[in-house]
Design a protein around this motif. Sequence first.
Motif, PDB file in Angstrom:
ATOM      1  N   VAL A 184      -1.498  11.202  13.318  1.00  0.00           N
ATOM      2  CA  VAL A 184      -1.268   9.971  12.566  1.00  0.00           C
ATOM      3  C   VAL A 184      -1.475  10.226  11.079  1.00  0.00           C
ATOM      4  CG1 VAL A 184      -1.997   7.571  12.237  1.00  0.00           C
ATOM      5  CG2 VAL A 184      -1.985   8.569  14.542  1.00  0.00           C
ATOM      6  N   LEU A 185      -0.501   9.796  10.296  1.00  0.00           N
ATOM      7  CA  LEU A 185      -0.549   9.885   8.834  1.00  0.00           C
ATOM      8  C   LEU A 185      -0.430   8.477   8.273  1.00  0.00           C
ATOM      9  CD1 LEU A 185       2.034  12.768   8.519  1.00  0.00           C
ATOM     10  CD2 LEU A 185      -0.438  12.975   8.158  1.00  0.00           C
ATOM     11  N   GLU A 186      -1.091   8.260   7.152  1.00  0.00           N
ATOM     12  CA  GLU A 186      -0.984   6.951   6.526  1.00  0.00           C
ATOM     13  C   GLU A 186      -1.150   7.096   5.026  1.00  0.00           C
ATOM     14  OE1 GLU A 186      -2.384   2.459   7.614  1.00  0.00           O
ATOM     15  OE2 GLU A 186      -3.303   4.131   8.626  1.00  0.00           O
ATOM     16  N   GLY A 187      -0.323   6.405   4.272  1.00  0.00           N
ATOM     17  CA  GLY A 187      -0.441   6.444   2.819  1.00  0.00           C
ATOM     18  C   GLY A 187       0.141   7.715   2.223  1.00  0.00           C
ATOM     19  N   TYR A 188      -0.676   8.374   1.397  1.00  0.00           N
ATOM     20  CA  TYR A 188      -0.244   9.544   0.651  1.00  0.00           C
ATOM     21  C   TYR A 188      -1.090  10.757   1.036  1.00  0.00           C
ATOM     22  CZ  TYR A 188       1.924   6.109  -2.440  1.00  0.00           C
ATOM     23  OH  TYR A 188       2.688   5.093  -2.945  1.00  0.00           O
ATOM     24  N   PRO A 189      -0.504  11.943   1.016  1.00  0.00           N
ATOM     25  CA  PRO A 189      -1.330  13.137   1.194  1.00  0.00           C
ATOM     26  C   PRO A 189      -2.175  13.358  -0.064  1.00  0.00           C
ATOM     27  CG  PRO A 189       0.916  13.764   0.669  1.00  0.00           C
ATOM     28  CD  PRO A 189       0.905  12.264   0.806  1.00  0.00           C
ATOM     29  N   GLN A 190      -3.224  14.117   0.070  1.00  0.00           N
ATOM     30  CA  GLN A 190      -4.018  14.560  -1.083  1.00  0.00           C
ATOM     31  C   GLN A 190      -3.437  15.914  -1.475  1.00  0.00           C
ATOM     32  OE1 GLN A 190      -6.782  12.870  -2.199  1.00  0.00           O
ATOM     33  NE2 GLN A 190      -7.545  14.337  -3.681  1.00  0.00           N
ATOM     34  N   LEU A 191      -2.936  16.053  -2.698  1.00  0.00           N
ATOM     35  CA  LEU A 191      -2.242  17.263  -3.100  1.00  0.00           C
ATOM     36  C   LEU A 191      -2.885  17.867  -4.345  1.00  0.00           C
ATOM     37  CD1 LEU A 191       1.344  18.181  -2.954  1.00  0.00           C
ATOM     38  CD2 LEU A 191       0.419  18.119  -5.243  1.00  0.00           C
ATOM     39  N   PRO A 246       4.851   8.797  -0.659  1.00  0.00           N
ATOM     40  CA  PRO A 246       4.088   8.603   0.572  1.00  0.00           C
ATOM     41  C   PRO A 246       4.696   9.380   1.739  1.00  0.00           C
ATOM     42  CG  PRO A 246       5.564   6.761   0.239  1.00  0.00           C
ATOM     43  CD  PRO A 246       5.714   7.668  -0.963  1.00  0.00           C
ATOM     44  N   TRP A 247       3.934   9.466   2.808  1.00  0.00           N
ATOM     45  CA  TRP A 247       4.463  10.071   4.045  1.00  0.00           C
ATOM     46  C   TRP A 247       5.614   9.230   4.555  1.00  0.00           C
ATOM     47  CZ3 TRP A 247       3.367  14.764   5.138  1.00  0.00           C
ATOM     48  CH2 TRP A 247       2.126  15.319   4.869  1.00  0.00           C
ATOM     49  N   LYS A 248       6.652   9.894   5.008  1.00  0.00           N
ATOM     50  CA  LYS A 248       7.815   9.222   5.595  1.00  0.00           C
ATOM     51  C   LYS A 248       8.189   9.968   6.869  1.00  0.00           C
ATOM     52  CE  LYS A 248      11.110   7.856   2.946  1.00  0.00           C
ATOM     53  NZ  LYS A 248      11.134   6.448   3.219  1.00  0.00           N
ATOM     54  N   PRO A 249       8.560   9.242   7.934  1.00  0.00           N
ATOM     55  CA  PRO A 249       8.958   9.930   9.154  1.00  0.00           C
ATOM     56  C   PRO A 249      10.275  10.658   8.943  1.00  0.00           C
ATOM     57  CG  PRO A 249       9.373   7.586   9.347  1.00  0.00           C
ATOM     58  CD  PRO A 249       8.663   7.785   8.038  1.00  0.00           C
ATOM     59  N   LEU A 250      10.416  11.798   9.558  1.00  0.00           N
ATOM     60  CA  LEU A 250      11.673  12.541   9.514  1.00  0.00           C
ATOM     61  C   LEU A 250      12.543  12.001  10.629  1.00  0.00           C
ATOM     62  CD1 LEU A 250      13.286  14.837   8.241  1.00  0.00           C
ATOM     63  CD2 LEU A 250      12.343  16.323   9.968  1.00  0.00           C
ATOM     64  N   VAL A 251      13.663  11.434  10.270  1.00  0.00           N
ATOM     65  CA  VAL A 251      14.597  10.878  11.237  1.00  0.00           C
ATOM     66  C   VAL A 251      15.616  11.929  11.566  1.00  0.00           C
ATOM     67  CG1 VAL A 251      16.223   9.028  11.704  1.00  0.00           C
ATOM     68  CG2 VAL A 251      14.239   8.590  10.259  1.00  0.00           C
ATOM     69  N   ARG A 252      15.727  12.265  12.830  1.00  0.00           N
ATOM     70  CA  ARG A 252      16.681  13.310  13.250  1.00  0.00           C
ATOM     71  C   ARG A 252      17.998  12.715  13.613  1.00  0.00           C
ATOM     72  NH1 ARG A 252      13.557  18.276  15.363  1.00  0.00           N
ATOM     73  NH2 ARG A 252      11.510  17.759  14.716  1.00  0.00           N
TER      74      ARG A 252
END
Length: 186
Positions: free
Chosen positions: A76-83, A180-186
Amino acid sequence: MAGCSTPPAPRAAPGPTAVTVTARPAPTGSAPAAPPASAEPCPEGGARLVEMDGDAAMGLRGANLQLVNCGTQPYVLEGYPQLSLRDGRNDPVQVVVEHGSAGITTGTANLDEAPQRVTLDPGQAAYFGIVWRNLVTDSSVEATTAPIVEVEPRPGAPRLWLRLKAPVDLGNTGKLGLGPWKPLVR
């Protein structure tokens, strides 16, 4: 009639030839392609970071990075990664990382959309975009290039390091926009 001779018959047309087409990366405003399969073991934490497409035009740079759930449980991912960025010696690079593209460019959909919760089943991927300007505004400040990104996908998760094929060449702006995190749609 000097100089008047019959020209030689034309040569036969060549046979079919192979044409190699080099794929161009998708613009950073669109969803990247699916991640390549990897034979490497899955890192601790059950996720792998993959460099995807990039775009560079007139000093404006953009790239997409994907996180692949290579584990056996949902991720589970939510929001933004820490980079954060690192130089060629693995030392931290001083950079201000801001959410979205404001102050760098406008109209970058995948960076400026609202964050959402993304649940990845094993084998699925999500991505985030980054944008920056390769701009030198002060000749007394050394230009910065960072060939390594370090990402904490979610709070408390193991940090993932990735040596980039196309490094982040910030010039001396010291600023990076993060989507932000976005799902990869195939």
